[in-house]
Design a protein around this motif. Structure first.
Motif, PDB file in Angstrom:
ATOM      1  N   ARG A 136     -24.621 -18.360  35.386  1.00 53.16           N
ATOM      2  CA  ARG A 136     -24.763 -18.703  36.795  1.00 53.16           C
ATOM      3  C   ARG A 136     -26.065 -19.464  37.034  1.00 53.16           C
ATOM      4  O   ARG A 136     -26.145 -20.302  37.947  1.00 53.16           O
ATOM      5  N   PHE A 137     -27.073 -19.135  36.198  1.00 46.59           N
ATOM      6  CA  PHE A 137     -28.360 -19.812  36.314  1.00 46.59           C
ATOM      7  C   PHE A 137     -28.749 -20.341  34.938  1.00 46.59           C
ATOM      8  O   PHE A 137     -28.342 -19.807  33.920  1.00 46.59           O
TER       9      PHE A 137
ATOM     10  N   GLY B 223     -29.492 -15.817  32.284  1.00 50.38           N
ATOM     11  CA  GLY B 223     -28.454 -16.565  32.977  1.00 50.38           C
ATOM     12  C   GLY B 223     -28.114 -16.029  34.335  1.00 50.38           C
ATOM     13  O   GLY B 223     -27.468 -16.730  35.125  1.00 50.38           O
ATOM     14  N   GLU B 224     -28.560 -14.826  34.636  1.00 53.70           N
ATOM     15  CA  GLU B 224     -28.309 -14.269  35.960  1.00 53.70           C
ATOM     16  C   GLU B 224     -29.520 -14.456  36.878  1.00 53.70           C
ATOM     17  O   GLU B 224     -29.526 -13.983  38.006  1.00 53.70           O
TER      18      GLU B 224
END
Length: 218
Positions: A118-119, A198-199
């Motif tokens: 997501r990030f 990634g979150e």
């Protein structure tokens, strides 16, 4: 028993002698014409003499068999000897079988790809100027007197709070006191913006750089 046998044999011999004498007298009487008178006398004497034939002695009966005597043993006939028949001779013919064709490799389905983050993950970044982590005032006094210079490469591990958790020298300056001063000053002064996953959450990271030790000029 022996005395009776001797008496019987003597009677028989006497009778035979008397008969022989009578026959001689009879022959003489026949010659002289007195045959008839002699015949009568011979008949009377013969009738008077009873010649009995000698009978064989009777043997005693055999003793009866003992009552408790065991029966005679039964002897079994010896077993028949059977000779093993010779093993049959087999003629074996070897046939070479054709090799099996190679099997095709099993095609496994590719693993599913992970979902996109997501990030975008970010590495740890220094706060402020890294050149201020070690100054000329931090120069080891002995190295300064001996005028030793060099560059010390280092790597630090950064926690999720942005603080240095460990330091290691990746390239030595050639002077152990300069390398030791590098890690001591970095651990004391360096601060980082922590890395993110990634979150978008803070996570551990690392940072690598080099400090060059140069003697200041007056």
């Amino acid at each position: 028993m022996a005395y009776a046998d001797q008496q019987m044999s003597g009677n028989k011999i006497t009778a035979l002698i008397v008969v022989a004498i009578l026959h001689v007298a009879l022959g003489y009487a026949l010659v002289t014409g007195l045959a008839y008178e002699a015949y009568k006398k011979v008949k009377e004497v013969t009738s008077a003499v009873n010649i009995e034939e000698e009978k064989p002695p009777e043997l005693p009966p055999p003793p009866p068999p003992p009552k408790d005597a065991p029966p005679p043993p039964i002897v079994a006939p010896p077993p028949a000897i059977t000779l093993p028949a010779p093993a049959p001779v087999l003629d074996t013919v070897q046939h070479a079988e054709p090799p099996e064709p190679p099997r095709p490799p099993v095609q496994l389905p590719p693993p599913p790809s992970p979902p996109p983050p997501r990030f975008t993950p970010k590495a740890a970044t220094p706060k402020g100027n890294p050149g201020n982590w070690a100054t000329s005032n931090d120069y080891p006094s002995r190295a300064l007197r001996e005028e030793r210079e060099g560059s010390s490469g280092f790597r630090v591990s950064v926690g999720a709070d942005g603080k240095v958790t460990s330091c290691e020298i990746t390239r030595s300056s050639g002077s152990p006191d300069l390398d030791q001063a590098t890690c001591d000053n970095v651990r004391r002064r360096a601060r980082f913006t922590p890395a993110t996953d990634g979150e978008g959450n803070p996570t551990t990271g690392s940072y690598a750089s080099t400090i060059r030790w140069v003697i200041p000029k007056d």
